[in-house]
Scaffold this motif. Structure first.
Motif, PDB file in Angstrom:
ATOM      1  N   MET A 196       0.842  -1.178   0.000  1.00  7.75           N
ATOM      2  CA  MET A 196       0.000   0.000   0.000  1.00  7.75           C
ATOM      3  C   MET A 196       0.888   1.242   0.000  1.00  7.75           C
ATOM      4  O   MET A 196       1.874   1.322   0.695  1.00  7.75           O
ATOM      5  CB  MET A 196      -0.920   0.013   1.224  1.00  7.75           C
ATOM      6  N   ALA A 197       0.500   2.213  -0.791  1.00  5.69           N
ATOM      7  CA  ALA A 197       1.246   3.458  -0.914  1.00  5.69           C
ATOM      8  C   ALA A 197       0.996   4.358   0.297  1.00  5.69           C
ATOM      9  O   ALA A 197      -0.063   4.309   0.904  1.00  5.69           O
ATOM     10  CB  ALA A 197       0.827   4.184  -2.179  1.00  5.69           C
ATOM     11  N   VAL A 198       1.986   5.158   0.611  1.00  2.27           N
ATOM     12  CA  VAL A 198       1.826   6.171   1.640  1.00  2.27           C
ATOM     13  C   VAL A 198       1.336   7.436   0.951  1.00  2.27           C
ATOM     14  O   VAL A 198       1.987   7.938   0.032  1.00  2.27           O
ATOM     15  CB  VAL A 198       3.162   6.430   2.377  1.00  2.27           C
ATOM     16  N   ILE A 199       0.165   7.914   1.375  1.00  3.18           N
ATOM     17  CA  ILE A 199      -0.425   9.103   0.762  1.00  3.18           C
ATOM     18  C   ILE A 199      -0.583  10.178   1.821  1.00  3.18           C
ATOM     19  O   ILE A 199      -0.617   9.880   3.018  1.00  3.18           O
ATOM     20  CB  ILE A 199      -1.782   8.778   0.086  1.00  3.18           C
ATOM     21  N   PRO A 200      -0.685  11.437   1.417  1.00  2.00           N
ATOM     22  CA  PRO A 200      -0.843  12.528   2.392  1.00  2.00           C
ATOM     23  C   PRO A 200      -2.096  12.348   3.246  1.00  2.00           C
ATOM     24  O   PRO A 200      -3.125  11.876   2.760  1.00  2.00           O
ATOM     25  CB  PRO A 200      -0.965  13.772   1.512  1.00  2.00           C
ATOM     26  N   LYS A 201      -2.001  12.704   4.509  1.00  6.61           N
ATOM     27  CA  LYS A 201      -3.140  12.599   5.421  1.00  6.61           C
ATOM     28  C   LYS A 201      -4.019  13.844   5.382  1.00  6.61           C
ATOM     29  O   LYS A 201      -5.226  13.756   5.541  1.00  6.61           O
ATOM     30  CB  LYS A 201      -2.650  12.334   6.837  1.00  6.61           C
ATOM     31  N   ASP A 202      -3.428  15.000   5.165  1.00  5.14           N
ATOM     32  CA  ASP A 202      -4.192  16.246   5.093  1.00  5.14           C
ATOM     33  C   ASP A 202      -5.065  16.204   3.841  1.00  5.14           C
ATOM     34  O   ASP A 202      -4.559  15.976   2.737  1.00  5.14           O
ATOM     35  CB  ASP A 202      -3.233  17.435   5.031  1.00  5.14           C
ATOM     36  N   PRO A 203      -6.384  16.418   3.983  1.00  8.24           N
ATOM     37  CA  PRO A 203      -7.278  16.278   2.835  1.00  8.24           C
ATOM     38  C   PRO A 203      -6.966  17.210   1.664  1.00  8.24           C
ATOM     39  O   PRO A 203      -7.113  16.809   0.511  1.00  8.24           O
ATOM     40  CB  PRO A 203      -8.666  16.580   3.391  1.00  8.24           C
ATOM     41  N   LEU A 204      -6.527  18.424   1.922  1.00  8.97           N
ATOM     42  CA  LEU A 204      -6.247  19.348   0.821  1.00  8.97           C
ATOM     43  C   LEU A 204      -4.947  18.995   0.096  1.00  8.97           C
ATOM     44  O   LEU A 204      -4.857  19.122  -1.124  1.00  8.97           O
ATOM     45  CB  LEU A 204      -6.238  20.787   1.319  1.00  8.97           C
ATOM     46  N   ILE A 205      -3.979  18.514   0.832  1.00 15.87           N
ATOM     47  CA  ILE A 205      -2.750  18.044   0.192  1.00 15.87           C
ATOM     48  C   ILE A 205      -3.042  16.748  -0.558  1.00 15.87           C
ATOM     49  O   ILE A 205      -2.559  16.541  -1.681  1.00 15.87           O
ATOM     50  CB  ILE A 205      -1.619  17.866   1.219  1.00 15.87           C
ATOM     51  N   LEU A 206      -3.874  15.892   0.024  1.00 14.31           N
ATOM     52  CA  LEU A 206      -4.296  14.656  -0.643  1.00 14.31           C
ATOM     53  C   LEU A 206      -5.008  14.974  -1.954  1.00 14.31           C
ATOM     54  O   LEU A 206      -4.752  14.331  -2.974  1.00 14.31           O
ATOM     55  CB  LEU A 206      -5.212  13.848   0.278  1.00 14.31           C
ATOM     56  N   LEU A 207      -5.870  15.970  -1.938  1.00 14.07           N
ATOM     57  CA  LEU A 207      -6.578  16.400  -3.144  1.00 14.07           C
ATOM     58  C   LEU A 207      -5.590  16.744  -4.255  1.00 14.07           C
ATOM     59  O   LEU A 207      -5.704  16.252  -5.377  1.00 14.07           O
ATOM     60  CB  LEU A 207      -7.460  17.599  -2.833  1.00 14.07           C
TER      61      LEU A 207
END
Length: 59
Positions: free
Chosen positions: A1-12
């Motif tokens: 599984m990839a590590v993705i940003p936790k902050d929703p706006l950075i994730l966006l």
């Protein structure tokens, strides 16, 4: 599984860049990265964004 940003706006921003540059759909991105599309949709919906399949991006 990839590590993705936790902050929703950075994730966006991260997801839209990946969708634009590397993946034809959210499902393809999730399959490749080992992510759950529904969890991503819910997380971004909580801050007012939804996935537009036609444009292949969250808006």
């Amino acid at each position: 599984m990839a590590v993705i940003p936790k902050d929703p706006l950075i994730l966006l921003s991260y997801l839209n860049t990946q969708l634009r540059d590397r993946y034809a759909s959210l499902e393809a991105l999730c399959e490749d990265m080992g992510l759950e599309a529904m969890q991503i949709r819910e997380k971004l919906a909580a801050v007012g964004f939804s996935y537009d399949e036609e444009k292949n991006q969250f808006r």
